[in-house]
Write an enzyme that holds these catalytic residues in place. Structure first.
Site, PDB file in Angstrom:
ATOM      1  N   SER A 142       0.841  -1.203   0.000  1.00 47.67           N
ATOM      2  CA  SER A 142       0.000   0.000   0.000  1.00 47.67           C
ATOM      3  C   SER A 142       0.874   1.250   0.000  1.00 47.67           C
ATOM      4  CB  SER A 142      -0.852  -0.032   1.275  1.00 47.67           C
ATOM      5  OG  SER A 142      -1.461   1.210   1.503  1.00 47.67           O
ATOM      6  N   TYR A 155      -2.128  -0.797  10.426  1.00 45.59           N
ATOM      7  CA  TYR A 155      -2.188  -1.100   8.987  1.00 45.59           C
ATOM      8  C   TYR A 155      -0.838  -0.864   8.303  1.00 45.59           C
ATOM      9  CZ  TYR A 155      -3.864  -1.432   4.221  1.00 45.59           C
ATOM     10  OH  TYR A 155      -4.034  -1.815   2.910  1.00 45.59           O
TER      11      TYR A 155
HETATM   12  N1  LIG Z   1      -9.019  -0.923   0.139  1.00 43.88           N
HETATM   13  C1  LIG Z   1      -8.006  -0.065   0.082  1.00 43.88           C
HETATM   14  O1  LIG Z   1      -8.175   1.171   0.112  1.00 43.88           O
HETATM   15  C2  LIG Z   1      -6.601  -0.581  -0.091  1.00 43.88           C
HETATM   16  C3  LIG Z   1      -5.556   0.344  -0.285  1.00 43.88           C
HETATM   17  C4  LIG Z   1      -4.256  -0.129  -0.463  1.00 43.88           C
HETATM   18  C5  LIG Z   1      -4.005  -1.487  -0.431  1.00 43.88           C
HETATM   19  N2  LIG Z   1      -5.037  -2.356  -0.218  1.00 43.88           N
HETATM   20  C6  LIG Z   1      -4.721  -3.771  -0.168  1.00 43.88           C
HETATM   21  O2  LIG Z   1      -5.396  -4.441  -1.216  1.00 43.88           O
HETATM   22  C7  LIG Z   1      -5.585  -5.806  -0.817  1.00 43.88           C
HETATM   23  C8  LIG Z   1      -7.033  -6.211  -1.048  1.00 43.88           C
HETATM   24  O3  LIG Z   1      -7.853  -5.478  -0.146  1.00 43.88           O
HETATM   25  P1  LIG Z   1      -9.357  -5.084  -0.502  1.00 43.88           P
HETATM   26  O4  LIG Z   1      -9.436  -3.613  -0.440  1.00 43.88           O
HETATM   27  O5  LIG Z   1      -9.770  -5.803  -1.720  1.00 43.88           O
HETATM   28  O6  LIG Z   1     -10.098  -5.631   0.818  1.00 43.88           O
HETATM   29  P2  LIG Z   1     -11.312  -6.626   1.036  1.00 43.88           P
HETATM   30  O7  LIG Z   1     -12.345  -6.465  -0.009  1.00 43.88           O
HETATM   31  O8  LIG Z   1     -11.670  -6.451   2.470  1.00 43.88           O
HETATM   32  O9  LIG Z   1     -10.641  -8.065   0.816  1.00 43.88           O
HETATM   33  C9  LIG Z   1      -9.763  -8.613   1.740  1.00 43.88           C
HETATM   34  C10 LIG Z   1      -9.609 -10.079   1.411  1.00 43.88           C
HETATM   35  O10 LIG Z   1      -8.689 -10.651   2.351  1.00 43.88           O
HETATM   36  C11 LIG Z   1      -9.254 -11.851   2.833  1.00 43.88           C
HETATM   37  N3  LIG Z   1      -8.779 -12.153   4.177  1.00 43.88           N
HETATM   38  C12 LIG Z   1      -8.846 -11.358   5.277  1.00 43.88           C
HETATM   39  N4  LIG Z   1      -8.360 -12.023   6.341  1.00 43.88           N
HETATM   40  C13 LIG Z   1      -7.975 -13.234   5.897  1.00 43.88           C
HETATM   41  C14 LIG Z   1      -7.405 -14.367   6.516  1.00 43.88           C
HETATM   42  N5  LIG Z   1      -7.131 -14.402   7.840  1.00 43.88           N
HETATM   43  N6  LIG Z   1      -7.136 -15.458   5.756  1.00 43.88           N
HETATM   44  C15 LIG Z   1      -7.415 -15.463   4.428  1.00 43.88           C
HETATM   45  N7  LIG Z   1      -7.957 -14.422   3.785  1.00 43.88           N
HETATM   46  C16 LIG Z   1      -8.240 -13.321   4.513  1.00 43.88           C
HETATM   47  C17 LIG Z   1     -10.760 -11.624   2.816  1.00 43.88           C
HETATM   48  O11 LIG Z   1     -11.443 -12.875   2.694  1.00 43.88           O
HETATM   49  P3  LIG Z   1     -12.178 -13.661   3.887  1.00 43.88           P
HETATM   50  O12 LIG Z   1     -12.773 -12.640   4.801  1.00 43.88           O
HETATM   51  O13 LIG Z   1     -13.182 -14.489   3.143  1.00 43.88           O
HETATM   52  O14 LIG Z   1     -11.104 -14.482   4.525  1.00 43.88           O
HETATM   53  C18 LIG Z   1     -10.920 -10.848   1.522  1.00 43.88           C
HETATM   54  O15 LIG Z   1     -11.038 -11.720   0.436  1.00 43.88           O
HETATM   55  C19 LIG Z   1      -5.155  -5.907   0.649  1.00 43.88           C
HETATM   56  O16 LIG Z   1      -3.828  -6.375   0.726  1.00 43.88           O
HETATM   57  C20 LIG Z   1      -5.212  -4.464   1.101  1.00 43.88           C
HETATM   58  O17 LIG Z   1      -4.394  -4.219   2.220  1.00 43.88           O
HETATM   59  C21 LIG Z   1      -6.324  -1.954  -0.060  1.00 43.88           C
END
Ligand SMILES: NC(=O)c1ccc[n+]([C@@H]2O[C@H](COP(=O)([O-])OP(=O)(O)OC[C@H]3O[C@@H](n4cnc5c(N)ncnc54)[C@H](OP(=O)(O)O)[C@@H]3O)[C@@H](O)[C@H]2O)c1
Length: 253
Positions: A142, A155
């Site tokens: 990120s 985070y």
């Molecule tokens: N959203 C933002 O603004 C943002 C910004 C920068 C970077 N990112 C990064 O982008 C990536 C994707 O995030 P997103 O925004 O798409 O979030 P999201 O929609 O909340 O998805 C997170 C995913 O991680 C899985 N997960 C969480 N805990 C887990 C565990 N213990 N074991 C296995 N899977 C797990 C969840 O699945 P389950 O709950 O089914 O396990 C879900 O599929 C992440 O690395 C996040 O840090 C996001």
């Protein structure tokens, strides 16, 4: 959709958000996808959607907070798949809303999932890739890893750790034929940010971010960073003298 350079790929956090879109995009390019997350029902829906579109995917329920099991699962899937060409460590949790952002409970969850879980995913896949002399490791980090931000210890610290892990791995394994890419993402409109109340400039949809990443992965860059205006501003902020930066961040935070 052009045919992908990958035959097989594993994506963690594939039940939602960016991971789901990456899995859909890879499968649309002809890649056999192993989709990992905890919520098996959502993985089954994803696999059905991929199948209906003519692709191939398998649901692999997995809690990456259990590092031993995660590394073992990666080894097992690698064997069963005939070798994973691409592994994307994407699973992560955002800051919990019910505890202070500096509380141990918040920091523990993020460290176990966002750093240890990602490390177990990537290093679990690595020995078999090294033995084959090819493969591509990708970690979803990120812009929050570029420097300290208010209310972001839980985070940002694991994301900074993940970026460093990937940068170090690159030094060791690129000479062995393994590609390593760090994705530095800005704000995404996903369930992770759905209930956030803070400002999220230049927020991208998960589908747009996935297309951006997948278009660049085949060239195996060291980093994929987006969106560029926000990335430049974040880098600039991180380079300001500490007293100026801290004053500014406390006012913004
Ligand atoms: N959203 C933002 O603004 C943002 C910004 C920068 C970077 N990112 C990064 O982008 C990536 C994707 O995030 P997103 O925004 O798409 O979030 P999201 O929609 O909340 O998805 C997170 C995913 O991680 C899985 N997960 C969480 N805990 C887990 C565990 N213990 N074991 C296995 N899977 C797990 C969840 O699945 P389950 O709950 O089914 O396990 C879900 O599929 C992440 O690395 C996040 O840090 C996001």
């Amino acid at each position: 959709m052009p045919r992908s350079r990958y035959r097989t790929a594993l994506v963690t956090g594939a039940s939602s958000g960016l991971g789901r879109e990456l899995a859909l995009g890879l499968a649309a390019g002809g890649v056999r996808v192993f989709a990992c997350a905890r919520r098996a029902a959502l993985l089954d829906e994803l696999v059905a959607a991929i199948g209906a579109a003519g692709g191939t995917a398998e649901a692999c329920p997995l809690d990456v907070a259990d590092g031993e099991r995660t590394a073992a699962t990666l080894r097992r899937i690698d064997e069963r798949s005939g070798g994973l060409d691409l592994v994307v460590a994407n699973a992560a949790v955002g800051a919990p809303r019910d505890v202070a952002p500096y509380a141990w409970e918040a920091v523990r969850a993020a460290l176990h999932v966002n750093l240890c879980g990602a490390a177990a995913t990537l290093t679990g896949a690595l020995p078999a890739m090294v033995a084959r002399g090819r493969g591509h490791l990708v970690g979803i980090s990120s812009l929050a890893s570029f420097g300290a931000l208010p209310a972001a210890a839980a985070y940002s610290a694991p994301k900074a750790g993940l970026s460093m892990l990937l940068a170090c791995l690159r030094l060791d394994v690129v000479p062995l034929g393994i590609d390593v890419t760090t994705v530095h993402a800005g704000f995404l409109a996903t369930p992770m940010t759905a209930r956030s109340t803070h400002r999220m400039p230049q927020r991208w949809s998960a589908a747009h971010a996935a297309r951006h990443v997948l278009a660049r992965l085949p060239r195996a860059p060291a980093e994929i960073t987006f969106p560029e205006p926000l990335a430049s501003a974040t880098r600039w902020l991180a380079r300001l003298p500490r007293p100026v930066r801290e004053r500014l961040l406390r006012r913004l935070g």
